[in-house]
Scaffold this active site. Structure first.
Site, PDB file in Angstrom:
ATOM      1  N   MET A 103      -3.126  69.379 115.903  1.00  0.00           N
ATOM      2  CA  MET A 103      -2.984  70.832 115.868  1.00  0.00           C
ATOM      3  C   MET A 103      -2.728  71.274 114.425  1.00  0.00           C
ATOM      4  SD  MET A 103      -1.301  71.929 119.447  1.00  0.00           S
ATOM      5  CE  MET A 103       0.377  71.539 119.070  1.00  0.00           C
ATOM      6  N   ALA A 115      -1.242  71.346 110.447  1.00  0.00           N
ATOM      7  CA  ALA A 115       0.027  71.138 109.733  1.00  0.00           C
ATOM      8  C   ALA A 115       0.177  69.634 109.497  1.00  0.00           C
ATOM      9  CB  ALA A 115       1.214  71.718 110.502  1.00  0.00           C
ATOM     10  N   LEU A 116      -0.870  69.064 108.940  1.00  0.00           N
ATOM     11  CA  LEU A 116      -0.982  67.611 108.874  1.00  0.00           C
ATOM     12  C   LEU A 116       0.070  66.990 107.967  1.00  0.00           C
ATOM     13  CD1 LEU A 116      -4.862  67.130 108.735  1.00  0.00           C
ATOM     14  CD2 LEU A 116      -3.337  67.267 110.725  1.00  0.00           C
ATOM     15  N   HIS A 117       0.490  65.804 108.354  1.00  0.00           N
ATOM     16  CA  HIS A 117       1.503  65.059 107.589  1.00  0.00           C
ATOM     17  C   HIS A 117       1.126  63.583 107.634  1.00  0.00           C
ATOM     18  CE1 HIS A 117       2.778  64.119 111.619  1.00  0.00           C
ATOM     19  NE2 HIS A 117       3.086  65.387 111.870  1.00  0.00           N
ATOM     20  N   GLY A 162       2.151  61.229 109.336  1.00  0.00           N
ATOM     21  CA  GLY A 162       1.964  60.682 110.686  1.00  0.00           C
ATOM     22  C   GLY A 162       0.488  60.792 111.089  1.00  0.00           C
ATOM     23  N   HIS A 163      -0.097  61.960 110.865  1.00  0.00           N
ATOM     24  CA  HIS A 163      -1.518  62.136 111.191  1.00  0.00           C
ATOM     25  C   HIS A 163      -2.391  61.230 110.313  1.00  0.00           C
ATOM     26  CE1 HIS A 163       0.046  66.294 112.321  1.00  0.00           C
ATOM     27  NE2 HIS A 163      -0.461  65.839 113.448  1.00  0.00           N
ATOM     28  N   GLY A 205      -0.353  59.306 118.447  1.00  0.00           N
ATOM     29  CA  GLY A 205       0.928  58.834 117.943  1.00  0.00           C
ATOM     30  C   GLY A 205       1.965  58.716 119.061  1.00  0.00           C
ATOM     31  N   SER A 244       5.143  68.022 112.647  1.00  0.00           N
ATOM     32  CA  SER A 244       4.741  69.309 112.061  1.00  0.00           C
ATOM     33  C   SER A 244       5.876  70.314 112.180  1.00  0.00           C
ATOM     34  CB  SER A 244       3.510  69.860 112.775  1.00  0.00           C
ATOM     35  OG  SER A 244       2.477  68.915 112.715  1.00  0.00           O
ATOM     36  N   ARG A 245       6.650  70.194 113.239  1.00  0.00           N
ATOM     37  CA  ARG A 245       7.749  71.150 113.456  1.00  0.00           C
ATOM     38  C   ARG A 245       8.854  71.000 112.413  1.00  0.00           C
ATOM     39  NH1 ARG A 245       5.950  70.609 118.783  1.00  0.00           N
ATOM     40  NH2 ARG A 245       5.625  72.632 119.784  1.00  0.00           N
TER      41      ARG A 245
HETATM   42  O1  PAF Z   1      -0.238  66.167 119.930  1.00  0.00           O
HETATM   43  C1  PAF Z   1      -0.893  67.186 119.610  1.00  0.00           C
HETATM   44  O2  PAF Z   1      -0.950  67.602 118.450  1.00  0.00           O
HETATM   45  C2  PAF Z   1      -1.648  67.952 120.693  1.00  0.00           C
HETATM   46  O3  PAF Z   1      -0.968  67.917 121.898  1.00  0.00           O
HETATM   47  C3  PAF Z   1      -3.108  67.453 120.877  1.00  0.00           C
HETATM   48  C4  PAF Z   1      -3.152  66.027 121.369  1.00  0.00           C
HETATM   49  C5  PAF Z   1      -3.856  67.593 119.568  1.00  0.00           C
HETATM   50  C6  PAF Z   1      -3.815  68.336 121.923  1.00  0.00           C
HETATM   51  O4  PAF Z   1      -3.844  69.672 121.532  1.00  0.00           O
END
Ligand code: PAF
Length: 281
Positions: free
Chosen positions: A30, A32-34, A36-37, A149, A188-189
């Site tokens: 979703m 707001a990449l960090h 972890g992504h 993750g 992200s939060r």
């Molecule tokens: O974990 C998330 O960021 C969301 O739940 C996902 C898997 C991208 C689905 O919108």
């Protein structure tokens, strides 16, 4: 890096990969990449030819309007980061592109108890939304593998069910939670935490680590109660749940499982920010 905005282009991308015999690894996000992504992207890079991420803040999985409104969005930085780490493509649809001309049946999976406990209980409808969007993305992209993750442990179990129950030939790769040096699970939060709240949030990992240290000697129900009370007594923390469960069923346990099968699950508000974390041991 290829930036894809429409479903049509995404299908084209998938077909081009097929024609050139390239395997696809998918990292749904979703934004707001960090790191972890990025760790998901990096693991995918080891196993497949092409790694594609998606960035889509899926409205249907937010049970709380404010949470949706306040969900961080950093698209330009996200794209830069994905380029920097050599991701091959990113899919960034609008809500209208995904749900606008919704041309197939709404899709659900019977999650059984898994849908009614912990995140399922506290965020009604959340997993239905996650299933809906992932089903759409999986159908469009048909990746060989999807990388998720384990910080969202229950979500990973839900996706496992989605794939198994529907015979979807996508391999789910479960990836370890990435933590800051001081133990805070990267999320992200976290971007919404003030410096003081960030400090307070460290108590979640600290409590889980202390519980783990007490394995297998302490009484589980006493442990749970005392850490619930201890965390709740800290200023600015409101615990939603802290439980020790079987890592395969997420059922609460009263006596310890063998090593590797005990899981602590925690959800708490730190200020206005809801955080979840878990620890397997
Ligand atoms: O974990 C998330 O960021 C969301 O739940 C996902 C898997 C991208 C689905 O919108």
């Amino acid at each position: 890096m290829e930036i894809i905005y429409t479903k049509k282009e995404l299908i084209q991308y998938r077909d081009n990969c097929r024609i050139s015999n390239k395997t696809i690894g998918f990292v749904p996000t979703m934004g707001a990449l960090h790191m972890g992504h990025i760790s998901l992207v990096q693991q995918a890079q080891k196993n497949v030819d092409n790694v594609i991420a998606s960035i889509f803040i899926n409205p249907t999985q937010f049970n709380n309007k404010d949470d949706f409104k306040n969900y961080p969005s950093t698209i330009d930085q996200d794209i830069e980061l994905l380029i920097q780490y050599g991701c091959n493509a990113v899919f960034i649809p609008t809500v209208d592109e995904i749900y606008g001309q919704y041309d197939y049946q709404p899709f659900t999976v019977d999650l059984g108890d898994l849908g009614n406990i912990f995140e399922g209980e506290k965020r009604p409808g959340h997993f239905d939304g996650v299933i809906e969007i992932l089903h759409i993305l999986f159908e469009l992209l048909q990746p060989n593998q999807v990388y998720m993750g384990l910080k969202d442990y229950q979500q990973v179990m839900v996706v496992e069910k989605l794939l198994q129950n529907n015979d979807v030939p996508i391999q789910l790769i479960k990836c370890a939670t990435i933590r800051e040096k001081d133990g805070l699970a990267i999320s992200s939060r976290n971007k919404r935490l003030s410096p003081e709240e960030r400090e307070t949030a460290l108590n979640l990992f600290k409590s889980m680590s202390e519980i783990k240290e007490k394995y297998p000697f302490s009484d589980i129900s006493i442990l749970k109660k005392s850490y619930f009370n201890q965390l709740n007594s800290i200023d600015n923390i409101e615990v939603e749940y802290i439980d020790i469960v079987d890592s395969q069923t997420l059922k609460s346990i009263n006596s310890w499982n063998p090593p590797g099968k005990n899981l602590i699950l925690i959800a708490a508000f730190v200020g206005k920010v809801r955080l979840i974390d878990n620890l397997l041991f």
